[in-house]
Motif scaffolding. Structure first.
Motif, mmCIF file in Angstrom:
data_model
loop_
_atom_site.group_PDB
_atom_site.id
_atom_site.type_symbol
_atom_site.label_atom_id
_atom_site.label_comp_id
_atom_site.label_asym_id
_atom_site.label_seq_id
_atom_site.Cartn_x
_atom_site.Cartn_y
_atom_site.Cartn_z
ATOM 1 N N VAL A 172 7.950 14.791 -1.206
ATOM 2 C CA VAL A 172 8.449 13.674 -2.024
ATOM 3 C C VAL A 172 9.572 12.949 -1.290
ATOM 4 N N GLY A 173 10.443 13.683 -0.623
ATOM 5 C CA GLY A 173 11.518 13.062 0.152
ATOM 6 C C GLY A 173 10.992 12.130 1.223
ATOM 7 N N ARG A 174 9.903 12.543 1.872
ATOM 8 C CA ARG A 174 9.299 11.695 2.903
ATOM 9 C C ARG A 174 8.693 10.433 2.290
ATOM 10 N N LEU A 175 8.099 10.564 1.107
ATOM 11 C CA LEU A 175 7.509 9.394 0.446
ATOM 12 C C LEU A 175 8.582 8.414 -0.015
ATOM 13 N N VAL A 176 9.674 8.943 -0.552
ATOM 14 C CA VAL A 176 10.738 8.106 -1.096
ATOM 15 C C VAL A 176 11.361 7.230 -0.010
ATOM 16 N N GLN A 177 11.330 7.689 1.222
ATOM 17 C CA GLN A 177 11.888 6.888 2.315
ATOM 18 C C GLN A 177 11.172 5.556 2.473
ATOM 19 N N ILE B 218 -4.276 13.893 0.715
ATOM 20 C CA ILE B 218 -3.615 15.068 0.149
ATOM 21 C C ILE B 218 -4.721 16.046 -0.225
ATOM 22 N N VAL B 219 -4.774 17.171 0.465
ATOM 23 C CA VAL B 219 -5.896 18.094 0.283
ATOM 24 C C VAL B 219 -5.539 19.317 -0.552
ATOM 25 N N GLY B 220 -4.265 19.513 -0.860
ATOM 26 C CA GLY B 220 -3.911 20.663 -1.669
ATOM 27 C C GLY B 220 -2.497 20.594 -2.201
ATOM 28 N N TYR B 221 -2.320 21.193 -3.384
ATOM 29 C CA TYR B 221 -1.002 21.326 -4.009
ATOM 30 C C TYR B 221 -1.056 22.546 -4.900
ATOM 31 N N ASP B 222 -0.175 23.506 -4.664
ATOM 32 C CA ASP B 222 -0.191 24.744 -5.443
ATOM 33 C C ASP B 222 0.985 24.860 -6.410
ATOM 34 N N VAL C 123 2.634 21.142 -0.609
ATOM 35 C CA VAL C 123 1.624 20.091 -0.494
ATOM 36 C C VAL C 123 0.986 20.207 0.889
ATOM 37 N N ARG C 124 -0.339 20.164 0.918
ATOM 38 C CA ARG C 124 -1.065 20.170 2.194
ATOM 39 C C ARG C 124 -1.751 18.809 2.324
ATOM 40 N N TYR C 125 -1.553 18.165 3.453
ATOM 41 C CA TYR C 125 -2.133 16.854 3.698
ATOM 42 C C TYR C 125 -2.478 16.729 5.173
ATOM 43 N N TYR C 126 -3.202 15.657 5.502
ATOM 44 C CA TYR C 126 -3.523 15.421 6.905
ATOM 45 C C TYR C 126 -3.234 13.971 7.270
ATOM 46 N N TYR C 127 -3.088 13.775 8.561
ATOM 47 C CA TYR C 127 -2.883 12.442 9.118
ATOM 48 C C TYR C 127 -3.495 12.426 10.511
ATOM 49 N N GLN C 128 -3.707 11.249 11.041
ATOM 50 C CA GLN C 128 -4.233 11.126 12.396
ATOM 51 C C GLN C 128 -3.050 10.967 13.347
ATOM 52 N N ALA C 129 -2.897 11.938 14.244
ATOM 53 C CA ALA C 129 -1.801 11.893 15.210
ATOM 54 C C ALA C 129 -2.000 10.714 16.166
ATOM 55 N N SER D 213 0.845 -1.185 0.000
ATOM 56 C CA SER D 213 0.000 0.000 0.000
ATOM 57 C C SER D 213 0.889 1.246 0.000
ATOM 58 N N PRO D 214 0.390 2.350 -0.520
ATOM 59 C CA PRO D 214 1.197 3.568 -0.558
ATOM 60 C C PRO D 214 1.395 4.130 0.848
ATOM 61 N N PRO D 215 2.445 4.922 1.057
ATOM 62 C CA PRO D 215 2.697 5.481 2.381
ATOM 63 C C PRO D 215 1.621 6.467 2.833
ATOM 64 N N ILE D 216 0.903 7.079 1.881
ATOM 65 C CA ILE D 216 -0.190 7.986 2.223
ATOM 66 C C ILE D 216 -1.292 7.808 1.188
#
Length: 62
Positions: free
Chosen positions: A50-55, A19-23, A27-33, A11-14
């Motif tokens: 992208v760096g966080r996803l590539v990890q 992902i709620v926005g990209y200008d 990138v604006r996104y949310y997660y459950q703390a 499954s993808p990391p997110i």
């Protein structure tokens, strides 16, 4: 052309729905703390995102 079976893909990391926005720059996104169980929004530069996803990409043959 190489096509992998869906059962071999992880499954993808997110989830894309989080992902709620990209200008074009940020990138604006949310997660459950984990600690608070609250929906937390974060805005980061696209390169940081992208760096966080590539990890989460496993090395070839892993």
């Amino acid at each position: 052309m190489c096509v992998k079976s869906p059962s071999l893909l992880s499954s993808p990391p997110i989830d894309l729905s989080k992902i709620v926005g990209y200008d074009g720059h940020q990138v604006r996104y949310y997660y459950q703390a984990h600690k608070t169980k609250l929906k937390t929004y974060e805005t980061v530069d696209a390169q940081v995102f992208v760096g966080r996803l590539v990890q989460h990409i496993l090395p070839k043959g892993f």
